[in-house]
Design a protein around this motif. Structure first.
Motif, PDB file in Angstrom:
ATOM      1  N   ASP A  62       0.821  -1.211   0.000  1.00  0.00           N
ATOM      2  CA  ASP A  62       0.000   0.000   0.000  1.00  0.00           C
ATOM      3  C   ASP A  62       0.857   1.264   0.000  1.00  0.00           C
ATOM      4  O   ASP A  62       0.540   2.255   0.667  1.00  0.00           O
ATOM      5  CB  ASP A  62      -0.949   0.009   1.207  1.00  0.00           C
ATOM      6  N   GLY A  63       1.971   1.217  -0.732  1.00  0.00           N
ATOM      7  CA  GLY A  63       2.824   2.387  -0.870  1.00  0.00           C
ATOM      8  C   GLY A  63       3.780   2.614   0.277  1.00  0.00           C
ATOM      9  O   GLY A  63       4.580   3.557   0.233  1.00  0.00           O
ATOM     10  N   SER A  64       3.723   1.770   1.295  1.00  0.00           N
ATOM     11  CA  SER A  64       4.614   1.897   2.445  1.00  0.00           C
ATOM     12  C   SER A  64       5.643   0.783   2.445  1.00  0.00           C
ATOM     13  O   SER A  64       5.317  -0.376   2.134  1.00  0.00           O
ATOM     14  CB  SER A  64       3.820   1.846   3.762  1.00  0.00           C
ATOM     15  N   ILE A  65       6.863   1.108   2.820  1.00  0.00           N
ATOM     16  CA  ILE A  65       7.925   0.110   2.885  1.00  0.00           C
ATOM     17  C   ILE A  65       7.822  -0.646   4.207  1.00  0.00           C
ATOM     18  O   ILE A  65       7.727  -0.042   5.281  1.00  0.00           O
ATOM     19  CB  ILE A  65       9.303   0.763   2.731  1.00  0.00           C
ATOM     20  N   VAL A  66       7.825  -1.961   4.096  1.00  0.00           N
ATOM     21  CA  VAL A  66       7.743  -2.833   5.269  1.00  0.00           C
ATOM     22  C   VAL A  66       9.096  -3.518   5.432  1.00  0.00           C
ATOM     23  O   VAL A  66       9.579  -4.182   4.516  1.00  0.00           O
ATOM     24  CB  VAL A  66       6.633  -3.888   5.103  1.00  0.00           C
ATOM     25  N   LEU A  67       9.700  -3.326   6.594  1.00  0.00           N
ATOM     26  CA  LEU A  67      10.990  -3.928   6.880  1.00  0.00           C
ATOM     27  C   LEU A  67      10.789  -5.270   7.577  1.00  0.00           C
ATOM     28  O   LEU A  67       9.851  -5.446   8.363  1.00  0.00           O
ATOM     29  CB  LEU A  67      11.832  -3.007   7.767  1.00  0.00           C
ATOM     30  N   VAL A  68      11.670  -6.214   7.299  1.00  0.00           N
ATOM     31  CA  VAL A  68      11.545  -7.560   7.847  1.00  0.00           C
ATOM     32  C   VAL A  68      12.309  -7.651   9.156  1.00  0.00           C
ATOM     33  O   VAL A  68      13.485  -7.292   9.240  1.00  0.00           O
ATOM     34  CB  VAL A  68      12.083  -8.599   6.849  1.00  0.00           C
ATOM     35  N   SER A  69      11.638  -8.153  10.197  1.00  0.00           N
ATOM     36  CA  SER A  69      12.293  -8.379  11.476  1.00  0.00           C
ATOM     37  C   SER A  69      13.108  -9.669  11.428  1.00  0.00           C
ATOM     38  O   SER A  69      12.873 -10.529  10.571  1.00  0.00           O
ATOM     39  CB  SER A  69      11.244  -8.485  12.594  1.00  0.00           C
ATOM     40  N   PRO A  70      14.063  -9.829  12.348  1.00  0.00           N
ATOM     41  CA  PRO A  70      14.788 -11.107  12.416  1.00  0.00           C
ATOM     42  C   PRO A  70      13.810 -12.268  12.569  1.00  0.00           C
ATOM     43  O   PRO A  70      12.857 -12.195  13.354  1.00  0.00           O
ATOM     44  CB  PRO A  70      15.660 -10.939  13.666  1.00  0.00           C
ATOM     45  N   GLN A  71      14.028 -13.323  11.796  1.00  0.00           N
ATOM     46  CA  GLN A  71      13.092 -14.433  11.765  1.00  0.00           C
ATOM     47  C   GLN A  71      13.468 -15.510  12.776  1.00  0.00           C
ATOM     48  O   GLN A  71      14.640 -15.765  13.032  1.00  0.00           O
ATOM     49  CB  GLN A  71      13.044 -15.043  10.359  1.00  0.00           C
ATOM     50  N   ALA A  72      12.438 -16.152  13.339  1.00  0.00           N
ATOM     51  CA  ALA A  72      12.650 -17.264  14.254  1.00  0.00           C
ATOM     52  C   ALA A  72      13.101 -18.493  13.479  1.00  0.00           C
ATOM     53  O   ALA A  72      12.903 -18.604  12.264  1.00  0.00           O
ATOM     54  CB  ALA A  72      11.363 -17.556  15.028  1.00  0.00           C
ATOM     55  N   THR A  92       5.242 -13.807  13.955  1.00  0.00           N
ATOM     56  CA  THR A  92       4.535 -13.009  14.963  1.00  0.00           C
ATOM     57  C   THR A  92       4.396 -11.554  14.541  1.00  0.00           C
ATOM     58  O   THR A  92       3.326 -10.953  14.649  1.00  0.00           O
ATOM     59  CB  THR A  92       5.270 -13.093  16.308  1.00  0.00           C
ATOM     60  N   GLU A  93       5.473 -10.982  14.013  1.00  0.00           N
ATOM     61  CA  GLU A  93       5.434  -9.552  13.666  1.00  0.00           C
ATOM     62  C   GLU A  93       4.651  -9.268  12.392  1.00  0.00           C
ATOM     63  O   GLU A  93       4.279  -8.131  12.139  1.00  0.00           O
ATOM     64  CB  GLU A  93       6.860  -8.993  13.543  1.00  0.00           C
ATOM     65  N   SER A  94       4.391 -10.299  11.594  1.00  0.00           N
ATOM     66  CA  SER A  94       3.732 -10.063  10.304  1.00  0.00           C
ATOM     67  C   SER A  94       2.431 -10.838  10.152  1.00  0.00           C
ATOM     68  O   SER A  94       1.923 -10.975   9.040  1.00  0.00           O
ATOM     69  CB  SER A  94       4.680 -10.444   9.162  1.00  0.00           C
ATOM     70  N   GLU A  95       1.872 -11.334  11.251  1.00  0.00           N
ATOM     71  CA  GLU A  95       0.725 -12.229  11.126  1.00  0.00           C
ATOM     72  C   GLU A  95      -0.478 -11.557  10.460  1.00  0.00           C
ATOM     73  O   GLU A  95      -1.200 -12.209   9.689  1.00  0.00           O
ATOM     74  CB  GLU A  95       0.340 -12.824  12.475  1.00  0.00           C
TER      75      GLU A  95
END
Length: 208
Positions: A52-62, A134-137
């Motif tokens: 939606d036009g916003s940049i989403v950064l990826v958190s460290p993954q489990a 968890t952060e992207s559910e």
């Protein structure tokens, strides 16, 4: 006296000035970023997505996320028909301001144009897979499948962590409504005939 706040030396207080120039991706234009911007913004962290036009950064993954993606990738690759290709963590340009990055995707070979390709077009993609973190559910369960369906991608898998084991929710696109319809929930074993013959032993995650 209260103990002074402690933080790693590389983390600054939010009310302190940032050392050096502010990255361009921290200051979005008033109408949002475009899909093309992801290829040109300097110092953009790896695996950034555009939603939606916003940049989403990826958190460290489990570890579960990494192992599940590896399991699906490794199991699917030898089962692919000759006309299909598999990619891990590559973006799909769905629209001007939509460029998500599925954990795994399967596309037709004609959608691969070269080694310098950074994104794929939705008309070539036959399957996207999201392993819920968890952060992207919310994105993995709602917004991203909604975008994949609107773009006409025919198959979608959502993989959940249930007591440390992967459970795969399988969806197929209803062309009339441009929405996904659930077609099964798979524990221990994922055996399907579409989009091609697939047989994955999900318990193999314990051996990785």
């Amino acid at each position: 006296m209260p103990e002074p706040e402690r933080r790693p030396p590389h983390v600054q207080r939010v009310d302190q000035p940032v050392d050096g120039p502010v990255p361009a991706w921290l200051m979005p234009p008033h109408d949002g970023f475009t899909a093309e911007d992801l290829d040109h913004l300097p110092h953009l962290p790896p695996h950034s997505e555009l939603i939606d036009g916003s940049i989403v950064l990826v958190s460290p993954q489990a570890s579960f996320h990494m192992l599940t993606v590896s399991l699906i990738e490794g199991a699917l690759r030898p089962q692919l028909p000759d006309e299909l290709r598999l990619r891990r963590e590559m973006t799909v340009t769905l629209a001007q301001r939509q460029r998500p990055e599925p954990d795994v995707l399967v596309l037709r070979a004609e959608g691969v144009t070269g080694r310098d390709q950074t994104s794929y077009q939705p008309e070539h993609v036959v399957l996207t897979v999201e392993v819920v973190s968890t952060e992207s559910e919310l994105r993995d369960r709602e917004r991203k499948p909604e975008l994949y369906a609107e773009a006409g991608i025919p198959h979608f898998w959502r993989v959940e962590n249930i007591d440390g084991e992967p459970v795969v929710h399988v969806f197929a696109l209803d062309p009339a409504t441009k929405a996904y319809v659930p077609s099964g929930v798979h524990h221990n074993r994922l055996k399907l005939s579409v989009p091609f013959e697939i047989d994955i032993d999900l318990t193999e995650i314990d051996r990785l």
